[in-house]
Structure formats: structure tokens, C-alpha cells
Design an enzyme around this catalytic site. Sequence first.
Site, short mmCIF file in Angstrom:
data_model
loop_
_atom_site.label_atom_id
_atom_site.label_comp_id
_atom_site.label_asym_id
_atom_site.label_seq_id
_atom_site.Cartn_x
_atom_site.Cartn_y
_atom_site.Cartn_z
N VAL A 199 0.83 -1.21 0.00
CA VAL A 199 0.00 0.00 0.00
C VAL A 199 0.87 1.27 0.00
O VAL A 199 0.72 2.14 -0.85
CB VAL A 199 -0.96 0.00 1.21
CG1 VAL A 199 -1.63 1.35 1.38
CG2 VAL A 199 -2.02 -1.07 1.02
N THR A 256 -5.44 -0.45 7.44
CA THR A 256 -6.79 -0.87 7.83
C THR A 256 -6.80 -1.08 9.34
O THR A 256 -6.08 -1.96 9.84
CB THR A 256 -7.17 -2.16 7.09
OG1 THR A 256 -7.11 -1.90 5.68
CG2 THR A 256 -8.57 -2.62 7.46
N LYS A 273 -14.09 0.34 5.44
CA LYS A 273 -13.13 -0.62 4.90
C LYS A 273 -13.50 -2.06 5.32
O LYS A 273 -13.47 -2.98 4.51
CB LYS A 273 -11.73 -0.24 5.40
CG LYS A 273 -10.63 -1.18 4.97
CD LYS A 273 -10.41 -1.15 3.48
CE LYS A 273 -9.45 -2.26 3.08
NZ LYS A 273 -9.39 -2.45 1.64
N ASN A 331 -14.68 -5.13 2.74
CA ASN A 331 -13.96 -6.41 2.65
C ASN A 331 -14.80 -7.58 3.16
O ASN A 331 -14.76 -8.68 2.61
CB ASN A 331 -12.63 -6.33 3.41
CG ASN A 331 -11.53 -5.74 2.54
OD1 ASN A 331 -11.78 -5.41 1.38
ND2 ASN A 331 -10.35 -5.59 3.07
N GLY A 388 -14.21 -20.89 -6.24
CA GLY A 388 -12.81 -21.30 -6.33
C GLY A 388 -12.40 -22.10 -5.11
O GLY A 388 -13.23 -22.82 -4.53
N GLY A 427 -7.70 -15.55 -0.10
CA GLY A 427 -6.48 -15.43 0.70
C GLY A 427 -6.03 -14.00 0.70
O GLY A 427 -6.84 -13.08 0.59
N CYS A 484 -5.56 -9.24 3.29
CA CYS A 484 -6.68 -8.41 3.75
C CYS A 484 -7.92 -9.17 4.18
O CYS A 484 -8.33 -9.09 5.33
CB CYS A 484 -7.02 -7.39 2.68
SG CYS A 484 -5.71 -6.17 2.47
#
Length: 433
Positions: free
Chosen positions: A11, A121, A205, A209, A254, A258, A261
Site C-alpha cells: 500500500v 486498515t 473498509k 472487505n 474457487g 487469501g 486483507c
Amino acid sequence: MKIAVIGTGYVGLVVGACFAETGNDVVCVDKDAAKVRMLKRGKIPIYEPGLEEIVRSNHAKHRLHFTTTLADAVRKSEVIFIAVGTPTAEDGSADLQHVLAAAREVARSMNGYKVIVDKSTVPVGTAALVTATMAKETTHAFSVVSNPEFLKQGAAVDDFLKPDRVVIGSDDKRAADIMIDLYRPFTRTGAPIMVMDTASAEMCKYAANAMLATRISFMNEIANVCELYGADVDKVRQAIATDKRIGPAFLFPGIGYGGSCFPKDVKAIVKFSADKKYSFRILEAVEAVNARQKQRLLTKLDKHFGKSLKGKTIAVWGLSFKPRTDDMREAPAVPLINGLLERGAKVRAFDPEARDMAKMFFGKKIHYAANAYDALTGADALLIVTEWNEFREPDFFRMKRAMKTPVVFDGRNIYDPEQIRGFGFTYSSIGRP
Ligand code: NAD
């Protein structure tokens, strides 16, 4: 504007380079001296498309500097971004030790009013905690702003230069105005700059997520049930994607999410909810589903080969947690390869970018193939773990010639089952007959 960015990871380096790109004078600080030395030589410690070019060009134009000396960087800057890691602590919370250590050092180095920006975060309430921590160390005026970052690894530069929105949490108009000025060049296409209180900004945030992780676990469960009934999750996905309330993004099943985050942020929101005696049931399930999904290919292998893989060679295509990054933090490849090794298999793995990272996880326990076909030499089966573009259109004849037996377990559904079976492969994917 004069800016300091503390932490030059995935980041911090993008943030620093992109602010330099718009003409600001940026100094990036990291306590890792080797990293800083490398950056000064124009070398990027990570793989992120497009990053090396803008780091080099802005460094050459003297708008982007690197140092290990935080105090100097702070004294020269009006705005200081904290972009250090917030890994999962033992109790599941986000570990704030690096953020608070940086905040203390910033406070001790102040020489006038500064805006301190929480870019990492961090749980709701951290802006207040950073403010209190700094106030103990300085008499200078400052404002702490929460500015969560929504970039995606693999498209980080583009995401930062063209954000969907910018969230600024600030309880102080002076600081908010400085932040709006700083971000104006990135929002010319109409992306909104949303100013709100710090607690709401911090929550944004985690909400984003957690929602994305939920979508992934949800689709993985739909896929697993499709498999049980002979339904095809591809058809189901396409049909539900046409519903405007659902939309087409982030519906691909899938072998689990991973990265640095989603796993950490889902755990952290569960923990800071629990701290207020609220049990976030959906997210507890999202995590449990994800852990199970990471075992999905091993379960399929057990069914095909039996519990032991002694004497078998398994090829693995893809190691990073997703394409276009070399990051292997919480990558599904890690528990998967450990499972293969525990079962006695020899592993031949290939990833276009994550080879060096993989060495930190597996050392000499696996063979690092020079290319995708090399990984297949003598293999009893191939596992598709990361959907890098270069795996999508392989030479199936060449694959078959290299392998001992043509068996493919596709964890990312990148092949058309009919087509690959037509080449004589035994093929299994996620949620498709
Ligand atoms: P990272 O581990 O790649 O980088 C962190 C850097 O900070 C390291 O280089 C480390 O040496 C440095 N550092 C730590 N303490 C320091 C200190 N006191 N002084 C100077 N440098 C210090 O982490 P990252 O992936 O860049 O993530 C940083 C934060 O951004 C995390 O909170 C993460 O959750 C958040 N975030 C990450 C992403 C992503 O895609 N990686 C996206 C959005 C938000």
C-alpha cells in the site's frame, strides 16, 4: 504538498508513488533498511504491475525519496500517512503495535501542525486511539484522519489513480480540506470524495472487505451444492448475475480467498464486534466456509488417489493468492501444498512471479519449475491454484506428453470441461459436472 508515507509495502509504496505522480513532494519511510536501499537503487521489492515505472520516473524527477529516518521525513511534511502492517494478533484482532509505534515516533518528531492519516486498515476507534497516543508525546497541534485504502493488489496503481471513491474520516474541517485538495486530481472523472466522521470511515473498509469475502464464501457453497446435484455453477452464476440487485462481479467460485486483507479483516471485525458483546454470525461462517474451501482440492485428490500420495508427483500451477501479484500471505497454495507433502507427494510448482516468496514458505521441500510445462514433467496430476492468464490457453498436447497421467484438478474453473476432456484429460473443477 509535502507528504511522508510511513511503511513502503504493497500500500505505502503505491500511495507514495501516486502522490508523487500528481506533483507532490513525497518521502517514503521504512524501518527495513534493505528495502530502502533497494528502492533507492530503483528496484521494487514486490511485484505490482506498473509500479516500477512510476517509482523510477518520480524518483528520477526528485519528487519521490526513500529513507529510514522517520523524524526528518515528518519535520519536512505537512501530511503524514501511516501505511504499516496491521496483522492478525493471537486473539483475532488487528495488531496495532506498528501503527502506534509509528504514531509515537511521528509525535516526537513534530515541529508544527500536521495531518496524520491512518491509511492502514484499523478497527473502529483507532483514530481516537492514535490521537490519544500522540497527545501524550507532543504539544504541537495535529489532526488524525482516517483514509481507508481500497486498492486491489494486481491493479493497485490503476485503482489508486482512478478510485471508485475516496473516503475521508475527519472530525476537523481544516484537515478534511487538506485531504480533499490532495485527492482532487484523482477524482476528476467524478468519483466522489466522501467526508464523514472517523468511526464511519474506519467501518467502511471492514464493511467492504467483509461483504466481498461473504460473496466469495457464498458462491463457494453454491458451487459445492451444485456439485452434489450435478448442476453447473457457471450457468447458475451467469443467470443470477443478470439480476441488477446482484450484478456480475465477484461471483466466481474457487478454492477460497487469501491475501493479506480478507482473512485478517474478517477476523478483526468479528473480534471488535465481540468486544462489544455482539457475535457477528455471518462472518464467523464466512471464515469457516473459507477454511473448508481451501481443503477442497485435497478432498478431491483423496477421492481420486486414496489418502496416500507416496510415490506420486503433483504439479501445481500458481502459488500467489491471486494473479498479478507475488503475495502469498494466506494463499490457498500454502495449506494445499503442505497437505500434499504430508501425504507423501513430490511437488513441482510454477508461478510466474511468486517463486521467491514461495521459497520462504517451502524452502527446499518442493521443486520450483522453470516454466509451466517443466512443472508437469512426470506428474500424476496437475492442480490449478491461481488463475494467471498464461495458464488459460495452454498447449494441451504438450501437457499430456509431459505428464505421467493426464489428470487435472482445476481450483479456478479456467478450462471448458468438454474441451479439456476432449484432449483425453480426466478433469475436475469447482461446482461443475
Ligand atoms: P506490508 O507488510 O506490505 O508493508 C508494511 C510496511 O511497513 C513494511 O515494509 C514494514 O517494514 C513497514 N513498517 C512497519 N512498521 C514500521 C515503522 N514503525 N516505521 C516504518 N516502517 C514500518 O503491508 P501492506 O500490504 O502494504 O498493508 C499495509 C496496511 O494497508 C495494512 O493495514 C493493510 O490491511 C492495509 N491495506 C492493504 C491492502 C493490500 O492490498 N495489501 C489494501 C488496502 C489496505
